[in-house]
Design a protein around this motif. Structure first.
Motif, PDB file in Angstrom:
ATOM      1  N   MET A 252     -14.442  27.798 -72.401  1.00  0.00           N
ATOM      2  CA  MET A 252     -15.172  29.058 -72.766  1.00  0.00           C
ATOM      3  C   MET A 252     -16.529  28.909 -72.248  1.00  0.00           C
ATOM      4  SD  MET A 252     -14.039  29.120 -76.895  1.00  0.00           S
ATOM      5  CE  MET A 252     -14.993  30.421 -77.267  1.00  0.00           C
ATOM      6  N   ASP A 253     -17.030  29.926 -71.469  1.00  0.00           N
ATOM      7  CA  ASP A 253     -18.471  29.809 -70.819  1.00  0.00           C
ATOM      8  C   ASP A 253     -19.432  30.235 -71.792  1.00  0.00           C
ATOM      9  OD1 ASP A 253     -18.311  32.405 -70.853  1.00  0.00           O
ATOM     10  OD2 ASP A 253     -18.527  32.818 -68.633  1.00  0.00           O
ATOM     11  N   ARG A 254     -20.546  30.086 -71.516  1.00  0.00           N
ATOM     12  CA  ARG A 254     -21.677  30.499 -72.428  1.00  0.00           C
ATOM     13  C   ARG A 254     -21.604  31.885 -72.785  1.00  0.00           C
ATOM     14  NH1 ARG A 254     -27.558  30.267 -69.733  1.00  0.00           N
ATOM     15  NH2 ARG A 254     -26.624  31.886 -68.587  1.00  0.00           N
ATOM     16  N   THR A 255     -21.143  32.562 -72.015  1.00  0.00           N
ATOM     17  CA  THR A 255     -21.361  34.152 -72.597  1.00  0.00           C
ATOM     18  C   THR A 255     -20.266  34.414 -73.587  1.00  0.00           C
ATOM     19  OG1 THR A 255     -22.186  34.808 -70.267  1.00  0.00           O
ATOM     20  CG2 THR A 255     -20.868  36.600 -71.591  1.00  0.00           C
ATOM     21  N   LEU A 275     -17.861  25.238 -72.935  1.00  0.00           N
ATOM     22  CA  LEU A 275     -17.350  24.505 -74.201  1.00  0.00           C
ATOM     23  C   LEU A 275     -15.812  24.271 -73.842  1.00  0.00           C
ATOM     24  CD1 LEU A 275     -17.753  23.435 -77.072  1.00  0.00           C
ATOM     25  CD2 LEU A 275     -17.214  25.697 -77.803  1.00  0.00           C
ATOM     26  N   LEU A 276     -15.642  23.014 -73.736  1.00  0.00           N
ATOM     27  CA  LEU A 276     -14.115  22.814 -73.596  1.00  0.00           C
ATOM     28  C   LEU A 276     -13.505  22.126 -74.625  1.00  0.00           C
ATOM     29  CD1 LEU A 276     -12.196  22.262 -71.025  1.00  0.00           C
ATOM     30  CD2 LEU A 276     -12.856  19.764 -71.095  1.00  0.00           C
ATOM     31  N   LEU A 277     -12.375  22.713 -75.036  1.00  0.00           N
ATOM     32  CA  LEU A 277     -11.725  22.465 -76.178  1.00  0.00           C
ATOM     33  C   LEU A 277     -10.131  21.648 -75.834  1.00  0.00           C
ATOM     34  CD1 LEU A 277     -11.509  25.803 -78.106  1.00  0.00           C
ATOM     35  CD2 LEU A 277     -13.328  23.739 -78.329  1.00  0.00           C
ATOM     36  N   ARG A 320     -11.338  30.037 -79.940  1.00  0.00           N
ATOM     37  CA  ARG A 320     -10.768  30.556 -78.615  1.00  0.00           C
ATOM     38  C   ARG A 320      -9.979  31.864 -78.922  1.00  0.00           C
ATOM     39  NH1 ARG A 320      -8.864  32.683 -75.440  1.00  0.00           N
ATOM     40  NH2 ARG A 320      -7.843  31.840 -73.371  1.00  0.00           N
ATOM     41  N   ARG A 321      -9.182  31.862 -79.818  1.00  0.00           N
ATOM     42  CA  ARG A 321      -8.248  33.137 -80.117  1.00  0.00           C
ATOM     43  C   ARG A 321      -9.102  34.399 -80.273  1.00  0.00           C
ATOM     44  NH1 ARG A 321      -2.885  32.097 -80.531  1.00  0.00           N
ATOM     45  NH2 ARG A 321      -2.421  30.005 -81.409  1.00  0.00           N
ATOM     46  N   VAL A 363     -22.104  41.865 -67.283  1.00  0.00           N
ATOM     47  CA  VAL A 363     -21.814  40.716 -68.086  1.00  0.00           C
ATOM     48  C   VAL A 363     -20.338  40.446 -68.004  1.00  0.00           C
ATOM     49  CG1 VAL A 363     -21.389  39.922 -70.716  1.00  0.00           C
ATOM     50  CG2 VAL A 363     -23.682  41.206 -69.888  1.00  0.00           C
ATOM     51  N   ILE A 364     -19.821  39.282 -67.452  1.00  0.00           N
ATOM     52  CA  ILE A 364     -18.521  38.838 -67.429  1.00  0.00           C
ATOM     53  C   ILE A 364     -18.529  37.375 -68.054  1.00  0.00           C
ATOM     54  CG2 ILE A 364     -16.787  38.397 -65.599  1.00  0.00           C
ATOM     55  CD1 ILE A 364     -18.054  39.943 -63.620  1.00  0.00           C
ATOM     56  N   GLY A 365     -17.751  37.489 -68.896  1.00  0.00           N
ATOM     57  CA  GLY A 365     -17.644  36.159 -69.717  1.00  0.00           C
ATOM     58  C   GLY A 365     -16.198  35.637 -69.184  1.00  0.00           C
ATOM     59  N   VAL A 366     -16.061  34.509 -69.308  1.00  0.00           N
ATOM     60  CA  VAL A 366     -14.522  33.817 -68.736  1.00  0.00           C
ATOM     61  C   VAL A 366     -14.300  32.632 -69.986  1.00  0.00           C
ATOM     62  CG1 VAL A 366     -13.521  32.182 -67.161  1.00  0.00           C
ATOM     63  CG2 VAL A 366     -15.482  33.638 -66.368  1.00  0.00           C
TER      64      VAL A 366
END
Length: 455
Positions: A252-255, A275-277, A320-321, A363-366
């Motif tokens: 998950m990126d910062r956004t 953030l890596l899970l 994450r979900r 705004v583009i979240g990944v």
């Protein structure tokens, strides 16, 4: 219209045939943005295979298009209605017909919800791995239609690897049985795999034989914070190169992290750039997580926090979900891309998306299934702002072009539908497109099944 309704009612109960325009309009679209849709003539909700056959025979007789639907949680417009069509909703065909603990299979109808099957399998000590983020709503028929994936794909694979047999009603109403119940089988062309991912364009799945696995131990997860997306992607590559097989590896990126915090108040670390899970469901998950933690630290992680138990692990997975609904909540509308690239090009993909966001001032979240390179850049925009909507569409297309340039594909699990049909032609090339259209012609010579989708 009158002939269509009256003929449908000769083989369906009155309550299964709905022609009120206010009702039919509510079945016109799935959850995708920027996808054309039409006005259905009628919505039918069959409960039996014979009723589905009747619908297709009537449609063939009157030359009326048919759009099959499940829960309409799709993100590509594959379930969108076309003008004057019959919407064939399979949600009432929702029985789990059998769970065989010896052969490790489940036999289900298409309207069974993914999570309900997962829970029923778990009650028998078995496991159905495909778990899309919408697993509490999406149906097995829809999962088969789009070739759905989920969080656990990195270890267990996608829907196509679990569908071993199908009953399919063809465009003319005939019933086709494909595949098998056995662990192995290579008799003839693999028509079962052909239907998986076909988005209802070749036939109507009315029954599925699904492979199950023994239930794994409860998984244990960790969260690793990184000062850059590149460092997080280096960790992903190191985990893969080191031979580790996590049950989940998500980024998950910062956004995205900030959007999840705003919606859920989970208290995720907003100072992180990525953030890596990671999770393992092995006999000794703590040891596996320890090895991955060391790799994350070596790649530059600023913090690595292992969950202490299954409950903490589930909390991380819930974060994450929540990513997609959280990003949608930020602006009200999103376009969710689904580009998969080789793991070795993951950092280039995410850096490229960040550059596209800057270029279009969006705004583009990944969020990503990082373990298999499947990224979900989520373009957030205000649909009431015409210029912003135009920029959103342009950025979406640039993201798909970037994925192809990096040796990837325009969709890893969401399908093509209406949203990506032009891009499918670019990915397949003229020869591939010609052959795929030829397959469609064999199964649906009148072009009645889900017209206007794929190509």
């Amino acid at each position: 219209m009158g002939d269509l309704i009256s003929l449908l009612r000769t083989g369906l109960p009155d309550e299964a045939v709905m022609a009120d325009p206010d009702v039919t309009a509510s079945y016109a679209t799935d959850m995708a943005s920027f996808c054309d849709s039409g006005a259905p003539a009628v919505v039918v909700l069959p409960r039996t295979v014979e009723q589905v056959q009747h619908v297709m025979r009537v449609a063939t007789e009157l030359r009326v298009p048919v759009v099959p639907q499940g829960a309409r949680t799709g993100l590509s417009g594959a379930a969108n209605a076309s003008d004057g069509c019959v919407v064939l909703s399979l949600t009432r065909m929702n029985r789990i017909l059998e769970i065989d603990t010896v052969d490790r299979i489940a036999v289900v109808e298409p309207g069974v919800v993914n999570a309900e099957l997962s829970r029923a399998a778990a009650a028998e000590g078995l496991y159905y791995p495909p778990d899309p983020s919408s697993w509490e709503q999406c149906t097995i028929g829809g999962n088969i239609g789009t070739g759905a994936g989920g969080l656990c794909c990195v270890k267990y694979g996608v829907t196509s690897e679990y569908v071993i047999g199908l009953d399919v009603v063809l465009a003319d109403g005939r019933l086709l049985r494909t595949g098998r119940r056995t662990a192995k089988g290579v008799a003839g062309y693999d028509l079962t795999r052909l239907f998986v991912g076909s988005e209802g364009s070749l036939g109507i799945v009315v029954r599925a034989v699904l492979s199950l696995k023994p239930a794994p131990p409860a998984q244990l997860a960790l969260a690793a914070e990184f000062p850059s997306v590149a460092a997080a992607c280096d960790a992903v590559c190191a985990i893969s190169q080191g031979g580790h097989v996590p049950s989940l590896l998500e980024l998950m990126d910062r956004t995205t992290v900030r959007a999840v915090n705003d919606m859920t108040r989970m208290g995720l670390p907003e100072t992180t750039e990525a953030l890596l899970l990671a999770a393992f469901d092995t006999p000794d998950p703590a040891a596996d997580l320890g090895a991955v933690a060391a790799l994350c630290t070596a790649a530059g992680a600023s913090a690595v926090v292992p969950a202490e138990d299954a409950a903490e692990s589930e909390l991380l997975l819930q974060a994450r979900r929540s990513a997609l609904p959280a990003l949608e909540r930020a602006t009200g509308t999103t376009m969710i891309d689904d580009v998969a690239v080789p793991r070795s090009r993951l950092a280039e993909m995410l850096d490229g998306v960040a550059a596209i966001a800057d270029r279009y001032d969006l705004v583009i979240g990944v969020c990503a299934h990082a373990g298999d390179g499947n990224t979900h850049p989520v373009v957030c925009f205000d649909p009431a702002d015409a210029d912003q909507a135009r920029r959103a569409r342009a950025s979406f297309d640039e993201i798909m072009a970037l994925g192809l340039e990096l040796g990837g594909t325009i969709t890893g699990e969401h399908g093509v539908g209406v949203l990506k049909k032009d891009w499918l032609a670019r990915e397949l090339g003229p020869v591939g497109l010609e052959l795929q259209r030829g397959v469609k012609q064999v199964f649906d010579p009148l072009g009645l099944l889900n017209p206007g989708k794929l190509f």
